[in-house]
Scaffold this motif. Structure first.
Motif, short mmCIF file in Angstrom:
data_model
loop_
_atom_site.label_atom_id
_atom_site.label_comp_id
_atom_site.label_asym_id
_atom_site.label_seq_id
_atom_site.Cartn_x
_atom_site.Cartn_y
_atom_site.Cartn_z
N THR A 103 0.85 -1.18 0.00
CA THR A 103 0.00 0.00 0.00
C THR A 103 0.89 1.23 0.00
O THR A 103 1.80 1.33 0.81
N ILE A 104 0.64 2.14 -0.93
CA ILE A 104 1.45 3.36 -1.00
C ILE A 104 0.55 4.59 -0.98
O ILE A 104 -0.58 4.56 -1.45
N VAL A 105 1.09 5.65 -0.42
CA VAL A 105 0.47 6.97 -0.48
C VAL A 105 1.52 7.89 -1.07
O VAL A 105 2.64 7.98 -0.56
N VAL A 106 1.17 8.55 -2.16
CA VAL A 106 2.07 9.48 -2.82
C VAL A 106 1.60 10.89 -2.48
O VAL A 106 0.47 11.26 -2.77
N ARG A 107 2.50 11.65 -1.85
CA ARG A 107 2.17 13.04 -1.47
C ARG A 107 2.99 13.97 -2.35
O ARG A 107 4.22 13.91 -2.39
N ALA A 108 2.29 14.81 -3.11
CA ALA A 108 2.95 15.75 -4.00
C ALA A 108 3.47 16.95 -3.21
O ALA A 108 2.77 17.48 -2.34
N LEU A 109 4.67 17.37 -3.52
CA LEU A 109 5.24 18.57 -2.93
C LEU A 109 4.99 19.75 -3.87
O LEU A 109 4.67 19.55 -5.05
N PRO A 110 5.09 20.99 -3.39
CA PRO A 110 4.83 22.14 -4.26
C PRO A 110 5.65 22.15 -5.55
O PRO A 110 5.20 22.64 -6.58
N ALA A 111 6.84 21.57 -5.54
CA ALA A 111 7.67 21.52 -6.74
C ALA A 111 7.04 20.68 -7.85
O ALA A 111 7.39 20.83 -9.03
N ALA A 112 6.09 19.81 -7.50
CA ALA A 112 5.44 18.97 -8.51
C ALA A 112 4.60 19.78 -9.48
O ALA A 112 4.35 19.33 -10.60
N ALA A 113 4.17 20.95 -9.08
CA ALA A 113 3.33 21.79 -9.95
C ALA A 113 4.07 22.21 -11.20
O ALA A 113 3.48 22.27 -12.28
N LEU A 114 5.35 22.48 -11.08
CA LEU A 114 6.14 22.96 -12.22
C LEU A 114 6.99 21.86 -12.85
O LEU A 114 7.66 22.12 -13.84
N ALA A 115 6.98 20.68 -12.28
CA ALA A 115 7.84 19.61 -12.76
C ALA A 115 7.29 19.00 -14.05
O ALA A 115 6.08 18.87 -14.23
N ALA A 116 8.20 18.59 -14.90
CA ALA A 116 7.82 17.89 -16.12
C ALA A 116 7.39 16.47 -15.77
O ALA A 116 7.76 15.94 -14.71
N TYR A 117 6.61 15.87 -16.65
CA TYR A 117 6.14 14.50 -16.44
C TYR A 117 7.33 13.55 -16.24
O TYR A 117 7.29 12.69 -15.36
N SER A 118 8.39 13.75 -17.00
CA SER A 118 9.56 12.88 -16.88
C SER A 118 10.24 13.02 -15.52
O SER A 118 10.76 12.05 -14.97
#
Length: 142
Positions: A103-118
């Motif tokens: 079971t995983i929970v992925v928490r996005a950080l604010p840097a994810a907003a500007l990050a490329a898909y790669s």
């Protein structure tokens, strides 16, 4: 889209993974993961001395499951939904490679907003790999 059987829905499930699992952070996200105690098909209740996480059912799920946390710190609604869609797609392709019952929970950080898909893909792969490695204290005990 993740199938219904692979989604975390209850807040108690999210809390159990976040409190009782391994935490690995990378530049754009943090992965909280719990791995099954047994690698076979036996349930946790059939094994002597096994302990279930609080808030979780006694037997491990038949599949791996995932949940996502994207707070308002990441951005507005459009940005948060874009990040969630990207992360859901990335995780959906990797769930089959995880041990059954993970079971995983992925928490996005604010840097994810500007990050490329790669970049999200690289960070997720690195975090999942690090979460699956044994801890240093486990290696020293052997």
């Amino acid at each position: 889209m993740l199938p219904a059987g692979n989604r975390l829905r209850r807040s108690s499930d999210f809390a159990a993974v976040i409190r009782g699992g391994r935490r690995v952070g990378r530049g754009t996200l943090v992965v909280h993961a719990t791995f099954p105690l047994a690698t076979g098909v036996e349930s946790l209740t059939e094994q002597p001395g096994s302990v279930a996480l609080p808030g979780c059912s006694a037997s491990p799920p038949a599949t791996s499951s995932a949940g996502f946390v994207v707070s308002k710190a990441v951005g507005g609604a459009v940005v948060r939904n874009t990040v969630k869609r990207r992360l859901r797609h990335l995780v959906a392709t990797r769930l089959d490679s995880l041990p059954i019952g993970t079971t995983i929970v992925v928490r996005a950080l604010p840097a994810a907003a500007l990050a490329a898909y790669s970049q999200l893909e690289l960070d997720l792969d690195a975090a999942l790999a690090a979460a699956q490695r044994p801890r240093k204290s486990d290696r020293a005990a052997r």
